[in-house]
Design an enzyme around this catalytic site. Structure first.
Site, PDB file in Angstrom:
ATOM      1  CG  ASP A  71     -11.796  57.066  50.040  1.00 32.51           C
ATOM      2  OD1 ASP A  71     -12.998  56.816  49.854  1.00 32.51           O
ATOM      3  OD2 ASP A  71     -10.965  57.145  49.108  1.00 32.51           O
ATOM      4  CE  LYS A  95     -10.450  57.123  45.473  1.00 32.99           C
ATOM      5  NZ  LYS A  95     -10.603  56.161  46.564  1.00 32.99           N
TER       6      LYS A  95
HETATM    7  P1  NDP Z   1      -4.217  50.800  44.050  1.00 34.22           P
HETATM    8  O1  NDP Z   1      -4.303  50.208  42.695  1.00 34.22           O
HETATM    9  O2  NDP Z   1      -3.656  52.171  44.230  1.00 34.22           O
HETATM   10  O3  NDP Z   1      -3.351  49.819  45.024  1.00 34.22           O
HETATM   11  C1  NDP Z   1      -3.381  48.465  44.880  1.00 34.22           C
HETATM   12  C2  NDP Z   1      -2.633  47.781  46.054  1.00 34.22           C
HETATM   13  O4  NDP Z   1      -3.066  46.427  46.079  1.00 34.22           O
HETATM   14  C3  NDP Z   1      -1.130  47.771  45.950  1.00 34.22           C
HETATM   15  O5  NDP Z   1      -0.580  47.925  47.244  1.00 34.22           O
HETATM   16  C4  NDP Z   1      -0.832  46.353  45.411  1.00 34.22           C
HETATM   17  O6  NDP Z   1       0.410  45.831  45.840  1.00 34.22           O
HETATM   18  C5  NDP Z   1      -1.917  45.575  46.092  1.00 34.22           C
HETATM   19  N1  NDP Z   1      -2.280  44.332  45.399  1.00 34.22           N
HETATM   20  C6  NDP Z   1      -2.953  44.186  44.231  1.00 34.22           C
HETATM   21  N2  NDP Z   1      -3.125  42.871  43.959  1.00 34.22           N
HETATM   22  C7  NDP Z   1      -2.542  42.182  44.979  1.00 34.22           C
HETATM   23  C8  NDP Z   1      -2.403  40.790  45.266  1.00 34.22           C
HETATM   24  N3  NDP Z   1      -2.884  39.863  44.457  1.00 34.22           N
HETATM   25  N4  NDP Z   1      -1.756  40.450  46.388  1.00 34.22           N
HETATM   26  C9  NDP Z   1      -1.260  41.384  47.236  1.00 34.22           C
HETATM   27  N5  NDP Z   1      -1.372  42.716  47.019  1.00 34.22           N
HETATM   28  C10 NDP Z   1      -2.009  43.106  45.891  1.00 34.22           C
HETATM   29  O7  NDP Z   1      -5.701  50.708  44.638  1.00 34.22           O
HETATM   30  P2  NDP Z   1      -6.452  51.674  45.653  1.00 34.22           P
HETATM   31  O8  NDP Z   1      -5.538  52.005  46.777  1.00 34.22           O
HETATM   32  O9  NDP Z   1      -7.082  52.802  44.944  1.00 34.22           O
HETATM   33  O10 NDP Z   1      -7.668  50.742  46.166  1.00 34.22           O
HETATM   34  C11 NDP Z   1      -7.420  49.586  46.936  1.00 34.22           C
HETATM   35  C12 NDP Z   1      -8.743  48.848  47.210  1.00 34.22           C
HETATM   36  O11 NDP Z   1      -9.582  49.630  48.056  1.00 34.22           O
HETATM   37  C13 NDP Z   1      -9.562  48.552  45.961  1.00 34.22           C
HETATM   38  O12 NDP Z   1     -10.079  47.232  46.073  1.00 34.22           O
HETATM   39  C14 NDP Z   1     -10.695  49.571  46.017  1.00 34.22           C
HETATM   40  O13 NDP Z   1     -11.858  49.097  45.381  1.00 34.22           O
HETATM   41  C15 NDP Z   1     -10.907  49.660  47.528  1.00 34.22           C
HETATM   42  N6  NDP Z   1     -11.571  50.911  47.972  1.00 34.22           N
HETATM   43  C16 NDP Z   1     -12.864  50.826  48.428  1.00 34.22           C
HETATM   44  C17 NDP Z   1     -13.540  51.943  48.894  1.00 34.22           C
HETATM   45  C18 NDP Z   1     -14.944  51.798  49.371  1.00 34.22           C
HETATM   46  O14 NDP Z   1     -15.643  52.823  49.491  1.00 34.22           O
HETATM   47  N7  NDP Z   1     -15.433  50.603  49.659  1.00 34.22           N
HETATM   48  C19 NDP Z   1     -12.897  53.263  48.928  1.00 34.22           C
HETATM   49  C20 NDP Z   1     -11.532  53.252  48.435  1.00 34.22           C
HETATM   50  C21 NDP Z   1     -10.914  52.109  47.979  1.00 34.22           C
HETATM   51  P3  NDP Z   1       1.788  46.039  44.988  1.00 34.22           P
HETATM   52  O15 NDP Z   1       2.337  47.355  45.427  1.00 34.22           O
HETATM   53  O16 NDP Z   1       2.628  44.880  45.406  1.00 34.22           O
HETATM   54  O17 NDP Z   1       1.416  46.001  43.537  1.00 34.22           O
END
Ligand code: NDP
Length: 267
Positions: free
Chosen positions: A110, A76
């Protein structure tokens, strides 16, 4: 598992979802259902594209006559960089999930999809707790603040949230939903079935827990919120809303949302 292709092997088609990984995507099924419902002769496929190959892949698809693509993790930001002369609100979000190839243009459905999900709730949303600090959370935070909502933010790595430097954002060291109409899970914790330390006991009874992720059955996040008596929504509604908004941006036609939702609920 759905049909997908490496971008170099892209078949003749009109639209695609591109990302890495992309094999799990329900977008081809959802958009194909839309074309069928409207009697359109169009094809939508899933293509694996890595970050370093983004520009080359987009050029290849444009040459092959593709009109547009949905862009998913981790592309993205690369898609945003590819867009010529981005204007607000896309410029302030810094992330693009929908591109129109011949126009070199992009948008972010989104956030408009999130608007649709929030508008479908029983009562207006004035206060939200957003979990996460990744690309999706960042776009949601900027968007919700720009609409005048009171927004609280929590992320596992607090420093990452602060480094986003979003003006007007209240960051919390605990995931505290006091007074919030919704809690939006924009982390990927549900992907690995991990718990989030949300203080559910502090949420008002009407608070709705919205997970951006979806899976067969309820996500761990939904199960936890439901244990406290809260209503929940999984990521399928958001998927349909953002997909419908992309469809409408590309074609100028009204998307058949019911048909799109039925198609992804078949699993
Ligand atoms: P990113 O990889 O950019 O961000 C991941 C985030 O999740 C970070 O803030 C990370 O925290 C946190 N994280 C990961 N694992 C854990 C955990 N075990 N406990 C707490 N925090 C955790 O992902 P995206 O922003 O691109 O996407 C996020 C979610 O949104 C995904 O599941 C994606 O599938 C979903 N999504 C769904 C859409 C839909 O149409 N349904 C559209 C867009 C997104 P940290 O900074 O601490 O690592």
């Amino acid at each position: 598992m759905n049909d997908w292709f490496e971008w170099r092997d892209a078949p003749t088609a009109d639209y695609a979802v591109i990302g890495d990984p992309v094999s799990h995507s329900l977008s081809p099924r959802m958009h194909t259902a839309a074309y069928r419902a409207l009697g359109m002769d169009a094809r939508y496929v899933a293509l694996r594209v890595t970050v370093p190959e983004f520009e080359q892949a987009i050029g290849h698809l444009a040459d092959k006559g593709y009109k547009g693509a949905n862009v998913t993790v981790p592309l993205k930001e690369a898609a945003y960089a590819w867009v010529q002369s981005p204007t607000d609100p896309v410029r302030s979000l810094g992330a693009v999930n929908t591109v129109a190839l011949s126009l070199h243009a992009g948008t972010n459905t989104d956030v408009t999809g999130l608007d649709d999900v929030l508008a479908s709730l029983d009562r207006p949303v004035e206060r939200a707790l957003v979990l996460g600090a990744g690309g999706t959370a960042r776009a949601f935070l900027v968007h919700l603040l720009s609409k005048g909502l009171q927004v609280r933010a929590w992320n596992r790595t607090e420093e990452k949230l602060r480094s986003l430097q979003i003006e007007g954002l209240e960051t919390f060291s605990t995931a505290d939903p006091t007074g919030c109409d919704v809690v939006i899970n924009a982390t990927s914790a549900s992907m690995t079935a991990e718990n989030l330390p949300v203080e559910w006991q502090k949420a008002p009874k009407h608070c709705v827990a919205i997970d951006c992720f979806y899976t067969k059955g309820k996500t761990v996040f939904q199960q936890e919120a439901e244990a406290y008596g809260l209503a929940t929504i999984d990521g399928r509604l958001l998927l349909v809303a953002q997909g419908a908004r992309s469809f409408e941006w590309w074609t100028g036609m009204t998307a058949p949302r019911e048909a799109m939702l039925s198609a992804i609920n078949e699993d």
